[in-house]
Design a protein around this motif. Structure first.
Motif, PDB file in Angstrom:
ATOM      1  N   GLN A  61       0.840  -1.197   0.000  1.00 17.68           N
ATOM      2  CA  GLN A  61       0.000   0.000   0.000  1.00 17.68           C
ATOM      3  C   GLN A  61       0.884   1.259   0.000  1.00 17.68           C
ATOM      4  O   GLN A  61       1.590   1.557   0.967  1.00 17.68           O
ATOM      5  CB  GLN A  61      -0.977   0.031   1.171  1.00 17.68           C
ATOM      6  CG  GLN A  61      -2.090  -0.992   1.059  1.00 17.68           C
ATOM      7  CD  GLN A  61      -3.084  -0.649  -0.058  1.00 17.68           C
ATOM      8  OE1 GLN A  61      -3.125   0.469  -0.546  1.00 17.68           O
ATOM      9  NE2 GLN A  61      -3.886  -1.636  -0.465  1.00 17.68           N
ATOM     10  N   LEU A 111       0.586   4.531   0.294  1.00 20.97           N
ATOM     11  CA  LEU A 111       0.560   5.555   1.339  1.00 20.97           C
ATOM     12  C   LEU A 111       1.171   5.046   2.634  1.00 20.97           C
ATOM     13  O   LEU A 111       1.892   5.775   3.323  1.00 20.97           O
ATOM     14  CB  LEU A 111      -0.862   6.047   1.584  1.00 20.97           C
ATOM     15  CG  LEU A 111      -1.573   6.750   0.430  1.00 20.97           C
ATOM     16  CD1 LEU A 111      -2.837   7.429   0.923  1.00 20.97           C
ATOM     17  CD2 LEU A 111      -0.679   7.736  -0.290  1.00 20.97           C
ATOM     18  N   GLU A 114       4.503   6.673   4.392  1.00 22.29           N
ATOM     19  CA  GLU A 114       4.528   7.109   5.795  1.00 22.29           C
ATOM     20  C   GLU A 114       5.634   6.397   6.569  1.00 22.29           C
ATOM     21  O   GLU A 114       6.283   6.997   7.430  1.00 22.29           O
ATOM     22  CB  GLU A 114       3.160   6.892   6.447  1.00 22.29           C
ATOM     23  CG  GLU A 114       2.112   7.858   5.921  1.00 22.29           C
ATOM     24  CD  GLU A 114       1.015   8.139   6.934  1.00 22.29           C
ATOM     25  OE1 GLU A 114       1.281   8.090   8.154  1.00 22.29           O
ATOM     26  OE2 GLU A 114      -0.111   8.439   6.497  1.00 22.29           O
ATOM     27  N   ARG A 141      -3.081  14.348   4.800  1.00 24.00           N
ATOM     28  CA  ARG A 141      -3.515  12.957   4.603  1.00 24.00           C
ATOM     29  C   ARG A 141      -4.848  12.911   3.854  1.00 24.00           C
ATOM     30  O   ARG A 141      -5.045  12.092   2.953  1.00 24.00           O
ATOM     31  CB  ARG A 141      -3.669  12.248   5.950  1.00 24.00           C
ATOM     32  CG  ARG A 141      -2.372  11.777   6.584  1.00 24.00           C
ATOM     33  CD  ARG A 141      -2.685  10.814   7.712  1.00 24.00           C
ATOM     34  NE  ARG A 141      -1.476  10.265   8.312  1.00 24.00           N
ATOM     35  CZ  ARG A 141      -1.053  10.547   9.541  1.00 24.00           C
ATOM     36  NH1 ARG A 141      -1.738  11.389  10.296  1.00 24.00           N
ATOM     37  NH2 ARG A 141       0.045   9.990  10.020  1.00 24.00           N
ATOM     38  N   ALA A 142      -5.774  13.774   4.229  1.00 24.97           N
ATOM     39  CA  ALA A 142      -7.085  13.787   3.584  1.00 24.97           C
ATOM     40  C   ALA A 142      -6.963  14.144   2.105  1.00 24.97           C
ATOM     41  O   ALA A 142      -7.607  13.526   1.249  1.00 24.97           O
ATOM     42  CB  ALA A 142      -8.015  14.768   4.289  1.00 24.97           C
ATOM     43  N   ALA A 154      -4.356  13.681   0.175  1.00 19.58           N
ATOM     44  CA  ALA A 154      -3.750  12.532  -0.496  1.00 19.58           C
ATOM     45  C   ALA A 154      -4.778  11.430  -0.721  1.00 19.58           C
ATOM     46  O   ALA A 154      -4.803  10.789  -1.778  1.00 19.58           O
ATOM     47  CB  ALA A 154      -2.577  11.999   0.335  1.00 19.58           C
ATOM     48  N   GLN A 155      -5.664  11.242   0.245  1.00 21.27           N
ATOM     49  CA  GLN A 155      -6.645  10.168   0.130  1.00 21.27           C
ATOM     50  C   GLN A 155      -7.757  10.494  -0.855  1.00 21.27           C
ATOM     51  O   GLN A 155      -8.390   9.579  -1.403  1.00 21.27           O
ATOM     52  CB  GLN A 155      -7.204   9.836   1.516  1.00 21.27           C
ATOM     53  CG  GLN A 155      -6.176   9.135   2.392  1.00 21.27           C
ATOM     54  CD  GLN A 155      -6.631   8.952   3.818  1.00 21.27           C
ATOM     55  OE1 GLN A 155      -7.821   9.050   4.122  1.00 21.27           O
ATOM     56  NE2 GLN A 155      -5.696   8.688   4.720  1.00 21.27           N
ATOM     57  N   ALA A 206      -5.775   8.961  -3.688  1.00 21.85           N
ATOM     58  CA  ALA A 206      -5.335   7.567  -3.560  1.00 21.85           C
ATOM     59  C   ALA A 206      -6.454   6.610  -3.161  1.00 21.85           C
ATOM     60  O   ALA A 206      -6.377   5.420  -3.470  1.00 21.85           O
ATOM     61  CB  ALA A 206      -4.195   7.474  -2.543  1.00 21.85           C
ATOM     62  N   CYS A 207      -7.489   7.108  -2.493  1.00 19.78           N
ATOM     63  CA  CYS A 207      -8.559   6.224  -2.015  1.00 19.78           C
ATOM     64  C   CYS A 207      -9.859   6.386  -2.786  1.00 19.78           C
ATOM     65  O   CYS A 207     -10.579   5.403  -2.992  1.00 19.78           O
ATOM     66  CB  CYS A 207      -8.831   6.475  -0.522  1.00 19.78           C
ATOM     67  SG  CYS A 207      -7.401   6.171   0.541  1.00 19.78           S
ATOM     68  N   ASP A 208     -10.177   7.616  -3.205  1.00 21.28           N
ATOM     69  CA  ASP A 208     -11.496   7.873  -3.778  1.00 21.28           C
ATOM     70  C   ASP A 208     -11.485   8.153  -5.277  1.00 21.28           C
ATOM     71  O   ASP A 208     -12.555   8.235  -5.883  1.00 21.28           O
ATOM     72  CB  ASP A 208     -12.157   9.057  -3.059  1.00 21.28           C
ATOM     73  CG  ASP A 208     -12.438   8.765  -1.604  1.00 21.28           C
ATOM     74  OD1 ASP A 208     -12.691   7.585  -1.292  1.00 21.28           O
ATOM     75  OD2 ASP A 208     -12.397   9.685  -0.771  1.00 21.28           O
ATOM     76  N   CYS A 228       0.903  12.409  -4.472  1.00 17.71           N
ATOM     77  CA  CYS A 228      -0.248  11.705  -5.041  1.00 17.71           C
ATOM     78  C   CYS A 228      -0.803  12.421  -6.266  1.00 17.71           C
ATOM     79  O   CYS A 228      -1.287  11.778  -7.209  1.00 17.71           O
ATOM     80  CB  CYS A 228      -1.343  11.566  -3.989  1.00 17.71           C
ATOM     81  SG  CYS A 228      -0.935  10.404  -2.671  1.00 17.71           S
TER      82      CYS A 228
END
Length: 211
Positions: free
Chosen positions: A67, A69, A73, A96-97, A99-100, A103-105, A166
């Motif tokens: 993963q 991220l 870290e 972090r938000a 980046a996510q 990377a996440c959404d 990201c």
């Protein structure tokens, strides 16, 4: 000490993130390449390293980390070089938000696996590209609004953070889907990032497995 071994692929956006972080930290590493289009990441040998069958994976400090991220870290916590997460807890959570958002959404729902499902629902290549462009466009709009109070030369002021790491690979993906309507703030941040040697060295076309 044995150099870390990066298991990745030159076109993989998540591998690209990790290459940027490794370069920013000045960490020399070896690479093992897995063609995602040929399914090499699903080989039994690679699944023994990462049961998800996803790249990147990084062999470092006697461990196999997965993963992107989480790996970045870990590098930020254990290696010298520029800190990619701020010391202030609130700002760190904001980075972090951001980046996510990517990377996440955004990235996961335009990757090869999901695009294969979209094709399976009867979409032609124009429809697949429209899917990818829409997903990324919505992610970019959210990111642009989210970082507006903080942005400077980079996403958060004048220091590179995890958010920039990201963003740049996702812009490569955006152009692959034919996107042209990209927020100007994100394009300016990309230009600032690509002026740095670490980002240049990590670009897909500069990798040994680039074809």
């Amino acid at each position: 000490m044995t150099e870390p071994l990066l298991h990745g692929f030159f076109r993989s956006g998540a591998s690209y993130r990790l290459r940027i972080a490794l370069a920013l930290k000045g960490i020399a590493y070896r690479q093992a390449s897995y063609s995602l289009r040929d399914g090499e990441q699903r080989s039994s040998a690679f699944l023994a390293l990462n049961p998800q069958g996803l790249v990147p994976a990084l062999e470092i400090d006697g461990a196999v980390l997965t993963q992107s991220l989480a790996i970045i870290e870990y590098l930020d916590e254990t290696r010298d070089g520029p800190k990619l997460l701020p010391a202030d807890p609130v700002l760190r959570a904001k980075v972090r938000a951001a980046a996510q958002i990517i990377a996440c959404d955004t990235h996961p729902i335009q990757n090869l696996k999901v695009l294969g499902w979209v094709r399976g629902l009867g979409q032609d290549e124009a429809g697949v590209n429209a899917w990818g462009a829409r997903v990324i466009g919505e992610g970019f709009a959210a990111l642009d609004a989210f970082i507006a109070p903080y942005a400077g030369r980079f996403c958060f002021g004048d220091d590179v953070t995890l958010a920039d790491v990201c963003l740049v690979p996702q812009l490569v993906n955006a152009r692959r889907f034919g996107m042209t309507d990209i927020p100007q703030r994100l394009l300016a941040i990309e230009a600032a990032c690509l002026s740095l040697p670490a980002f240049e060295a990590a670009r897909p076309e500069n990798q040994p497995d680039a074809v």
